[in-house]
Motif scaffolding. Sequence first.
Motif, PDB file in Angstrom:
ATOM      1  N   LYS A  29       0.815  -1.205   0.000  1.00 27.72           N
ATOM      2  CA  LYS A  29       0.000   0.000   0.000  1.00 27.72           C
ATOM      3  C   LYS A  29       0.855   1.263   0.000  1.00 27.72           C
ATOM      4  CE  LYS A  29      -3.877   2.095   2.475  1.00 27.72           C
ATOM      5  NZ  LYS A  29      -4.731   2.027   3.678  1.00 27.72           N
ATOM      6  N   ALA A  30       1.959   1.230   0.747  1.00 33.91           N
ATOM      7  CA  ALA A  30       2.826   2.407   0.867  1.00 33.91           C
ATOM      8  C   ALA A  30       4.059   2.236  -0.011  1.00 33.91           C
ATOM      9  CB  ALA A  30       3.219   2.630   2.323  1.00 33.91           C
ATOM     10  N   ALA A  31       3.835   2.022  -1.315  1.00 29.75           N
ATOM     11  CA  ALA A  31       4.939   1.804  -2.248  1.00 29.75           C
ATOM     12  C   ALA A  31       5.669   3.114  -2.511  1.00 29.75           C
ATOM     13  CB  ALA A  31       4.413   1.208  -3.549  1.00 29.75           C
ATOM     14  N   GLY A  32       6.956   3.006  -2.856  1.00 31.94           N
ATOM     15  CA  GLY A  32       7.735   4.220  -3.113  1.00 31.94           C
ATOM     16  C   GLY A  32       8.744   4.010  -4.223  1.00 31.94           C
ATOM     17  N   GLN A  33       9.135   5.106  -4.863  1.00 31.43           N
ATOM     18  CA  GLN A  33      10.169   5.103  -5.888  1.00 31.43           C
ATOM     19  C   GLN A  33      11.112   6.258  -5.609  1.00 31.43           C
ATOM     20  OE1 GLN A  33       7.066   5.340  -9.155  1.00 31.43           O
ATOM     21  NE2 GLN A  33       8.593   4.101 -10.204  1.00 31.43           N
ATOM     22  N   SER A  34      12.380   6.055  -5.899  1.00 33.16           N
ATOM     23  CA  SER A  34      13.333   7.154  -5.754  1.00 33.16           C
ATOM     24  C   SER A  34      14.388   7.054  -6.853  1.00 33.16           C
ATOM     25  CB  SER A  34      14.005   7.125  -4.367  1.00 33.16           C
ATOM     26  OG  SER A  34      14.710   5.919  -4.174  1.00 33.16           O
ATOM     27  N   HIS A  35      14.732   8.218  -7.422  1.00 32.47           N
ATOM     28  CA  HIS A  35      15.722   8.290  -8.494  1.00 32.47           C
ATOM     29  C   HIS A  35      16.735   9.378  -8.150  1.00 32.47           C
ATOM     30  CE1 HIS A  35      12.252   6.976 -11.393  1.00 32.47           C
ATOM     31  NE2 HIS A  35      12.636   5.998 -10.596  1.00 32.47           N
ATOM     32  N   THR A  36      17.962   9.164  -8.586  1.00 30.23           N
ATOM     33  CA  THR A  36      19.007  10.178  -8.407  1.00 30.23           C
ATOM     34  C   THR A  36      19.593  10.527  -9.769  1.00 30.23           C
ATOM     35  OG1 THR A  36      19.575   9.396  -6.183  1.00 30.23           O
ATOM     36  CG2 THR A  36      21.218  10.736  -7.327  1.00 30.23           C
ATOM     37  N   TYR A  37      19.690  11.839 -10.036  1.00 24.84           N
ATOM     38  CA  TYR A  37      20.239  12.324 -11.299  1.00 24.84           C
ATOM     39  C   TYR A  37      21.487  13.156 -11.031  1.00 24.84           C
ATOM     40  CZ  TYR A  37      15.805  10.960 -13.425  1.00 24.84           C
ATOM     41  OH  TYR A  37      14.718  10.235 -13.861  1.00 24.84           O
ATOM     42  N   GLU A  38      22.476  12.967 -11.883  1.00 28.67           N
ATOM     43  CA  GLU A  38      23.686  13.781 -11.849  1.00 28.67           C
ATOM     44  C   GLU A  38      23.447  15.041 -12.677  1.00 28.67           C
ATOM     45  OE1 GLU A  38      28.352  12.823 -12.618  1.00 28.67           O
ATOM     46  OE2 GLU A  38      26.979  12.386 -14.274  1.00 28.67           O
ATOM     47  N   ARG A 201      21.249  13.563 -15.659  1.00 26.77           N
ATOM     48  CA  ARG A 201      21.369  12.212 -16.175  1.00 26.77           C
ATOM     49  C   ARG A 201      21.184  11.191 -15.058  1.00 26.77           C
ATOM     50  NH1 ARG A 201      26.394  13.983 -20.012  1.00 26.77           N
ATOM     51  NH2 ARG A 201      25.114  14.709 -21.779  1.00 26.77           N
ATOM     52  N   LEU A 202      20.359  10.204 -15.351  1.00 24.33           N
ATOM     53  CA  LEU A 202      20.007   9.217 -14.339  1.00 24.33           C
ATOM     54  C   LEU A 202      21.234   8.439 -13.878  1.00 24.33           C
ATOM     55  CD1 LEU A 202      17.687   7.819 -12.770  1.00 24.33           C
ATOM     56  CD2 LEU A 202      17.552   6.191 -14.678  1.00 24.33           C
ATOM     57  N   LEU A 203      21.427   8.418 -12.547  1.00 23.32           N
ATOM     58  CA  LEU A 203      22.504   7.631 -11.957  1.00 23.32           C
ATOM     59  C   LEU A 203      21.981   6.314 -11.421  1.00 23.32           C
ATOM     60  CD1 LEU A 203      24.657  10.202  -9.932  1.00 23.32           C
ATOM     61  CD2 LEU A 203      25.256   9.054 -12.055  1.00 23.32           C
ATOM     62  N   GLN A 204      20.888   6.370 -10.674  1.00 20.19           N
ATOM     63  CA  GLN A 204      20.304   5.157 -10.107  1.00 20.19           C
ATOM     64  C   GLN A 204      18.823   5.330  -9.865  1.00 20.19           C
ATOM     65  OE1 GLN A 204      22.290   4.426  -6.384  1.00 20.19           O
ATOM     66  NE2 GLN A 204      21.295   6.114  -5.347  1.00 20.19           N
ATOM     67  N   ALA A 205      18.117   4.226  -9.889  1.00 21.29           N
ATOM     68  CA  ALA A 205      16.678   4.217  -9.649  1.00 21.29           C
ATOM     69  C   ALA A 205      16.359   3.070  -8.711  1.00 21.29           C
ATOM     70  CB  ALA A 205      15.914   4.077 -10.958  1.00 21.29           C
ATOM     71  N   LYS A 206      15.462   3.338  -7.756  1.00 22.62           N
ATOM     72  CA  LYS A 206      15.070   2.303  -6.789  1.00 22.62           C
ATOM     73  C   LYS A 206      13.549   2.133  -6.823  1.00 22.62           C
ATOM     74  CE  LYS A 206      18.859   3.411  -3.624  1.00 22.62           C
ATOM     75  NZ  LYS A 206      19.208   3.856  -2.255  1.00 22.62           N
TER      76      LYS A 206
END
Length: 206
Positions: A29-38, A201-206
């Motif tokens: 129910k409490a899903a999440g996404q996180s991305h880091t960009y350079e 630019r995308l470094l990592q995605a979770k």
Amino acid sequence: MYKTHKQYRLKRIFLVLICGIIPYLAALKAAGQSHTYEIRYANNTIGLLDVKQETNGPTRKIHIKSRVQMKLFSRMDTDISAEYHNNILIRAKASRVSKGADSKETSTERTEKGYNVVRKGEPGTINRDITYSVSELYFTEPKDLKEVYSETHGVFLPIKQLADKRYEVVMPDDRRIYYRYEKGKLMEVEVNHQFGKAYFRLLQAK
């Protein structure tokens, strides 16, 4: 006696299942996404941009934070938050602080008739629902959209898909920002300004 013992065992099994399933359902129910960009400018890394989306039932919250440090611009901190309920924007806030300059803030708050928008202390209104904002570009490819709401500028911006599959967003000052996706995931943002081009630019995605 046998029946009582059997009922006791069934009750224990039921409790074990419930205790195991509830945390699992809560996690779904409490899903999440996180991305880091350079953030890159003139072939140099000048900062990072972190984006996070949390979903809890019909509510979604998006947070964007960027920290830029370079000689030309000194330091610039940007924070954006947006909250949606049933895919309708409820509230948003954007702030930008740079050393030696006044901070810039924009707030958007839903009302019964639309939205109250305050940008740099100046009030305004929007009289229709907001269903897609700039912060969502980091999580959802804007297929078939004609405009997108800017939490920073407090206005709708035109958006269109180009022949090379990128999406072009036109800013109020006529600058262009380009978003490039691969399989629905945002890989790169190209920002054009008076000093040249910057890239996220995308470094990592979770």
